[in-house]
Motif scaffolding. Sequence first.
Motif, PDB file in Angstrom:
ATOM      1  N   HIS A  81      -5.457  12.003   2.640  1.00  0.00           N
ATOM      2  CA  HIS A  81      -6.224  10.486   2.545  1.00  0.00           C
ATOM      3  C   HIS A  81      -7.128  10.791   1.365  1.00  0.00           C
ATOM      4  O   HIS A  81      -7.581  11.640   1.246  1.00  0.00           O
ATOM      5  CB  HIS A  81      -7.142  10.139   3.755  1.00  0.00           C
ATOM      6  CG  HIS A  81      -6.834   9.097   4.009  1.00  0.00           C
ATOM      7  ND1 HIS A  81      -6.728   8.843   5.520  1.00  0.00           N
ATOM      8  CD2 HIS A  81      -6.941   7.853   3.500  1.00  0.00           C
ATOM      9  CE1 HIS A  81      -6.598   7.297   5.166  1.00  0.00           C
ATOM     10  NE2 HIS A  81      -6.662   6.717   3.475  1.00  0.00           N
ATOM     11  N   SER A 112      -8.051  -0.940   3.679  1.00  0.00           N
ATOM     12  CA  SER A 112      -8.718  -0.601   3.238  1.00  0.00           C
ATOM     13  C   SER A 112      -7.372  -1.088   1.651  1.00  0.00           C
ATOM     14  O   SER A 112      -6.190  -0.835   1.862  1.00  0.00           O
ATOM     15  CB  SER A 112      -9.240   0.687   2.503  1.00  0.00           C
ATOM     16  OG  SER A 112      -7.800   1.595   3.398  1.00  0.00           O
ATOM     17  N   LYS A 155       0.893  -1.099   0.370  1.00  0.00           N
ATOM     18  CA  LYS A 155      -0.243   0.033  -0.032  1.00  0.00           C
ATOM     19  C   LYS A 155       1.096   1.082  -0.226  1.00  0.00           C
ATOM     20  O   LYS A 155       0.132   2.064  -0.525  1.00  0.00           O
ATOM     21  CB  LYS A 155      -1.053  -0.255   1.199  1.00  0.00           C
ATOM     22  CG  LYS A 155      -2.135  -0.958   1.344  1.00  0.00           C
ATOM     23  CD  LYS A 155      -3.030  -0.765   2.825  1.00  0.00           C
ATOM     24  CE  LYS A 155      -3.721   0.432   2.784  1.00  0.00           C
ATOM     25  NZ  LYS A 155      -4.590   1.399   2.270  1.00  0.00           N
ATOM     26  N   ASN A 212      -6.548   0.010  -0.983  1.00  0.00           N
ATOM     27  CA  ASN A 212      -5.987   1.189  -1.995  1.00  0.00           C
ATOM     28  C   ASN A 212      -4.476   1.229  -1.965  1.00  0.00           C
ATOM     29  O   ASN A 212      -3.587   1.209  -0.576  1.00  0.00           O
ATOM     30  CB  ASN A 212      -6.652   1.631  -1.302  1.00  0.00           C
ATOM     31  CG  ASN A 212      -6.524   2.935  -0.183  1.00  0.00           C
ATOM     32  OD1 ASN A 212      -7.526   1.741   0.465  1.00  0.00           O
ATOM     33  ND2 ASN A 212      -6.506   4.322   0.022  1.00  0.00           N
ATOM     34  N   SER A 231     -10.566   4.959  -0.909  1.00  0.00           N
ATOM     35  CA  SER A 231     -10.126   3.594  -0.659  1.00  0.00           C
ATOM     36  C   SER A 231     -11.306   3.436  -2.181  1.00  0.00           C
ATOM     37  O   SER A 231     -12.447   4.088  -3.264  1.00  0.00           O
ATOM     38  CB  SER A 231     -11.513   3.134   0.747  1.00  0.00           C
ATOM     39  OG  SER A 231     -10.455   4.211   1.403  1.00  0.00           O
ATOM     40  N   ARG A 247       2.134   2.214   2.390  1.00  0.00           N
ATOM     41  CA  ARG A 247       1.161   2.558   4.495  1.00  0.00           C
ATOM     42  C   ARG A 247       2.567   2.717   4.801  1.00  0.00           C
ATOM     43  O   ARG A 247       3.184   2.420   5.436  1.00  0.00           O
ATOM     44  CB  ARG A 247       0.057   1.981   4.409  1.00  0.00           C
ATOM     45  CG  ARG A 247      -0.809   2.513   6.127  1.00  0.00           C
ATOM     46  CD  ARG A 247      -1.588   1.575   5.934  1.00  0.00           C
ATOM     47  NE  ARG A 247      -2.359   1.769   7.592  1.00  0.00           N
ATOM     48  CZ  ARG A 247      -3.567   1.974   7.081  1.00  0.00           C
ATOM     49  NH1 ARG A 247      -4.189   1.830   6.135  1.00  0.00           N
ATOM     50  NH2 ARG A 247      -4.364   1.631   8.537  1.00  0.00           N
TER      51      ARG A 247
HETATM   52 MG    MG Z   1      -7.819   3.458   4.674  1.00  0.00          MG
END
Ligand code: MG
Length: 348
Positions: A236, A145, A58, A147, A153, A60
């Motif tokens: 986001h 999520s 991700k 994405n 998302s 992330r």
């Molecule tokens: Mg998320």
Amino acid sequence: MRARIVRMTEEKLDREALAQAGEILRRGGLVAFPTETVYGLGGNALDPEASRKIYEAKGRPSDNPLIVHIADLEHLEPLVEKIPEKARILAKKCWPGPLTMIFSKSSLVPEATTGGLPSVAVRMPDHQVALELIRQAGGYVAAPSANTSGRPSPTEAAHVEADLGDRIDMIVDGGPVGIGLESTIVDFTEEVPTILRPGYLNQQMLEELIGQVRMDRGLTLEAGVRPKAPGMKYKHYAPKGDLTIVEGPGQRVVEEINRLAQEKCLQGFRVGIIAVEETAPSYTQGMVKCIGSRKDEESIARQLYRVLRDFDALEADYIYSEAFETPRMGQAIMNRLLKAAGHKIIKV
Ligand code: MG
Ligand code: AMP
């Protein structure tokens, strides 16, 4: 690696494919799957290596913890130190459903899954594909999520494929999701249960079940107060274009958006407008997308992320959206829309 895509519906599960997906998860691989809220990117929640793979796929930030998904209530106990009585009530009334609860974690849960925090977020999704997959995987699936971090998302399998198709092992396509916004997060490590992220279940609905519930002060954007859910502090859900929200009485909003859109169109930019069925015919400029009807707020929630992605595909440079302070889900919808807009809002 190109993800294998398997299709099924809640009514007609492909149990063989789900057994294979479960096997991938048991061996430390990644599988995206539908839930009732948005698509999740699953990995074995008890395997730190699988969690690291999720963060990497991700992009992330590693301090942003993952939600552990379970399919059966008896799988909650081993994850947590203790279950407060009010959390038990919510689990009974709202699970499976769009509710995530945060507890002090047990030693079973690796810190790689909780972003280094001593607490763990747990949810039981209301989707037959997700529940069967979690069981096949051994009971504990960490799933943010599905994405790329920062993007809207995914509410359809095609969104997952566009973001992560070359980074994960499998995508289970169960069709478009029902709700379209992420779960409500309630923190039970606080003295008073506290909503860290608004969702389909709002404060009033939860208070009817367990009494006083607070909103995290970081959600209201008071200067200097950080949201407690690490994920809520990042920009986001954002489209590639520059999104601005215009808020005020209906007719004034339409006039202002038409004016802004015309200005940008004349400068040669590609302009998108997020409208509702009631207002769409009044827009005279740009590319107009209808997000739903003001008479049906669930339609607005369900289509928000898809519309943002549609404007990416259309290469919109500027996007203008009406505000959606609807009665029940308005707080959740506006929370996501404001974050997508980097909090750019014009009041008319
Ligand atoms: Mg998320
Ligand atoms: P996502 O799975 O992409 O919907 O993101 C999960 C959200 O839950 C993020 O905003 C996280 O910061 C939040 N979250 C998960 N676990 C915790 C936790 N232990 N404490 C606070 N927030 C959490």
